[in-house]
Design an enzyme around this catalytic site. Structure first.
Site, PDB file in Angstrom:
ATOM      1  N   LYS A   1       8.369   6.009   3.466  1.00 52.72           N
ATOM      2  CA  LYS A   1       7.298   5.292   2.761  1.00 52.72           C
ATOM      3  C   LYS A   1       7.667   5.168   1.293  1.00 52.72           C
ATOM      4  O   LYS A   1       8.221   6.107   0.705  1.00 52.72           O
ATOM      5  CB  LYS A   1       5.971   6.045   2.865  1.00 52.72           C
ATOM      6  CG  LYS A   1       5.423   6.217   4.262  1.00 52.72           C
ATOM      7  CD  LYS A   1       4.117   7.010   4.205  1.00 52.72           C
ATOM      8  CE  LYS A   1       3.518   7.211   5.581  1.00 52.72           C
ATOM      9  NZ  LYS A   1       2.255   8.005   5.518  1.00 52.72           N
ATOM     10  N   ASP A   2       7.284   4.062   0.680  1.00 53.00           N
ATOM     11  CA  ASP A   2       7.590   3.906  -0.750  1.00 53.00           C
ATOM     12  C   ASP A   2       6.932   5.007  -1.575  1.00 53.00           C
ATOM     13  O   ASP A   2       7.555   5.601  -2.458  1.00 53.00           O
ATOM     14  CB  ASP A   2       7.179   2.513  -1.248  1.00 53.00           C
ATOM     15  CG  ASP A   2       5.725   2.172  -0.964  1.00 53.00           C
ATOM     16  OD1 ASP A   2       4.832   2.839  -1.502  1.00 53.00           O
ATOM     17  OD2 ASP A   2       5.478   1.216  -0.208  1.00 53.00           O
TER      18      ASP A   2
ATOM     19  N   THR B   1      -1.968  10.524   1.522  1.00 56.01           N
ATOM     20  CA  THR B   1      -0.522  10.608   1.291  1.00 56.01           C
ATOM     21  C   THR B   1      -0.136  10.519  -0.178  1.00 56.01           C
ATOM     22  O   THR B   1       0.597  11.366  -0.701  1.00 56.01           O
ATOM     23  CB  THR B   1       0.195   9.506   2.090  1.00 56.01           C
ATOM     24  OG1 THR B   1      -0.007   9.748   3.485  1.00 56.01           O
ATOM     25  CG2 THR B   1       1.686   9.489   1.786  1.00 56.01           C
TER      26      THR B   1
ATOM     27  N   ASN C   1      -4.194   6.160  -1.622  1.00 58.38           N
ATOM     28  CA  ASN C   1      -3.056   5.282  -1.347  1.00 58.38           C
ATOM     29  C   ASN C   1      -3.275   3.920  -1.992  1.00 58.38           C
ATOM     30  O   ASN C   1      -2.340   3.289  -2.476  1.00 58.38           O
ATOM     31  CB  ASN C   1      -2.866   5.118   0.159  1.00 58.38           C
ATOM     32  CG  ASN C   1      -2.491   6.421   0.838  1.00 58.38           C
ATOM     33  OD1 ASN C   1      -1.954   7.334   0.208  1.00 58.38           O
ATOM     34  ND2 ASN C   1      -2.780   6.514   2.129  1.00 58.38           N
TER      35      ASN C   1
END
Length: 551
Positions: free
Chosen positions: A166-167, A84, A105
């Site tokens: 998501k941050d 991601t 990540n």
């Protein structure tokens, strides 16, 4: 003969007239700049899903791209460790992890062994929400600039907003000078951090005061279509889903809960509803920040996180994923309708991609007669250390795994008088012998490029950063994954099911419709949008402009 000549000339004239009536989109200078770039990400959406359910799409969701926009059917990530954060860092920088510094990540500091989170920054905290030490709060670890950074340098009036469940999905596309807002699983709110501002603007406070997530408490996620429509997907309640199972309809919140709480807010991410909330927050951002309202172009980056959570838990082959994709389609249709009304159809360009694809779960691959399975990281590390100890007489020469790489103990090697390259090559050979490993290369090989042309070598070099990556980079074999307590399927390999993602574009002034079959890469998006916006590509970009106006 004369009549044939006359007919030929008439046909030619009609063809020229038709071409004149179907004028292609203007060049960048002729078309002008869009008032707003709407950059959409569907986290964990493989390209195969975009076309698999095309007959079930709404008229103006994904179909807006497929029927009236440009879509690139052979778009890939050019690096190997497809996760991601790495994907979100590539999209608007045009650079791969070897340049962005976002190699995963999370990873470990090769010198100290301490955990590093991709967007971690202990100097910043969430506004109005609790912050844990490894939470994502700033783009400090991103080493390069984005299209938005270039745009804001050219015209400080331009705004760049990143929004995500998501941050990392919000922070990395927003770049160094944009503003990020992310979903808070503790409260169901959206928050920014003190890196960006000391306090939220009024429109954010008003949005959060509405407690919009709470309306889904005890709501049911129901399939959009009759059961027969899902025959091409894997039925619910597969035994390999584990004790928690998985089937539709699904109730949000466990029966014992009498009010919304962190468990409920977190569970919304594995449903369509967190994505609904992200798009609602995006609408609020457009109004609150007056995006697209003047002649200074703005960028709104929205990363919809739910599909990734669904695919990890039940797989992209599941009925749940199939239905979630259809929900996303209807969400996009409603969002486009609102953009048309508020921004104007001729004033914005929309681009959609994904941060990675998804592998089929090993059980599905095995049922198809393929070799597949799960590899234990701890057991693999143990086997490497056992073989190294046999040869060199020192225990635990391999310290840990980090971002698809093995990290060696340099201090121990120095104490034992061992040559680093010799130990690294021995470790590489042990990893390469594992049936679940497709390829492994040492630091020296990656630095020098000495294995050019070897399997996956170039993709692995682009995943590897000499300052923060490990000493032996590896890639899993097709249809294998690392063991996980939370995922029955995953991503992170250089294989097409992980690298092949959609690149879709719509905007009649800048994009001509049709499929583009040539291979392109996600790194190509950044220089393309830079050209549309009339600014230079980001300085570290390694992509090439996409043919938005035709092949």
């Amino acid at each position: 003969m004369k009549s044939l000549r006359t007919l030929t000339l008439l046909s030619a004239a009609l063809l020229l007239a038709a071409c004149a009536n179907q004028a292609p989109p203007a060049t960048s200078a002729q078309a002008g700049k869009p008032k707003l770039v709407v950059f959409l990400v569907v986290d964990g959406l493989p390209q195969r899903q975009v076309t698999a359910y095309r007959d079930q799409l709404a008229p103006d969701g994904f179909a807006r791209f497929l029927d009236r926009g440009a879509w690139f059917s052979d778009a890939h990530y050019g690096y190997s460790f497809t996760v991601t954060a790495a994907g979100h860092a590539t999209m608007l920088t045009g650079a791969y992890p070897h340049r962005t510094g976002i190699i995963g990540n999370e990873w470990k500091d090769v010198n100290t062994g301490q955990d590093v989170y991709c967007t971690g920054d202990t100097s910043a905290t969430y506004i109005g929400n609790k912050t844990q030490p490894l939470d994502g709060t700033s783009p400090r670890n991103l080493k390069v600039e984005t299209v938005g950074d270039v745009l804001r340098r050219a015209d400080p009036r331009s705004k760049v907003i990143g929004i995500s469940g998501k941050d990392r999905g919000a922070i990395l596309p927003a770049g160094k000078t944009g503003t990020a807002y992310m979903y808070m699983t503790g409260t169901g709110e959206f928050a920014s951090t003190t890196h960006y501002m000391p306090a939220h603007p009024a429109w954010v406070n008003a949005f959060n005061a509405g407690k919009r997530a709470d309306r889904y408490f005890k709501a049911e996620w129901k399939p959009l279509l009759p059961d027969a429509a899902y025959a091409r997907s894997i039925p619910d309640s597969q035994p390999w889903y584990g004790p928690a199972g998985g089937k539709l309809p699904m109730t949000m919140g466990v029966p014992a809960d009498d009010k919304p709480g962190p468990a409920f807010y977190s569970a919304l991410l594995r449903s369509p509803y967190a994505d609904v909330l992200s798009l609602e927050f995006a609408r609020a951002a457009i109004a609150g920040e007056q995006l697209g309202a003047d002649d200074a172009p703005d960028i709104l980056a929205i990363s919809l996180s739910g599909h990734d959570y669904v695919n990890h838990r039940w797989s992209a082959e599941s009925r749940l994923s199939h239905d979630h994709f259809l929900h996303l389609d209807r969400m996009l249709e409603a969002f486009f309708r609102d953009l048309d009304a508020t921004i104007g159809r001729d004033n914005y360009i929309a681009v959609l991609t994904a941060d990675h694809g998804f592998m089929p779960p090993p059980e599905v691959s095995q049922s198809r007669g393929l070799t597949a399975g799960r590899l234990s990281g701890s057991q693999t590390l143990g086997r490497v250390n056992a073989e190294l100890e046999k040869r060199f007489g020192a225990p635990k020469l391999a310290q840990f795994l980090s971002a698809s790489a093995l990290v060696l103990d340099r201090k121990l090697m120095a104490e034992r008088g061992l040559q680093f390259d010799t130990v690294a090559e021995a470790a590489r050979a042990v990893l390469a012998a594992e049936p679940a490993i497709a390829a492994a290369y040492t630091r020296r090989e990656l630095e020098t490029g000495s294995r050019a042309g070897a399997p996956f070598f170039e993709a692995m070099r682009k995943s590897w950063n000499r300052d923060i990556s490990g000493d032996v980079q590896y890639a899993l074999a097709a249809n294998w994954m690392m063991t996980s307590s939370s995922s029955i399927a995953t991503h992170g390999s250089p294989h097409p099911y992980d690298t092949n993602v959609p690149i879709l574009a719509w905007g009649p002034r800048w994009v001509s419709p049709g499929q583009r079959a040539a291979r392109v890469e996600v790194a190509d998006i950044a220089p393309t949008l830079a050209a549309v916006l009339g600014v230079a590509p980001p300085s570290a970009s390694e992509g090439r402009p996409l043919p938005f106006r035709g092949p």
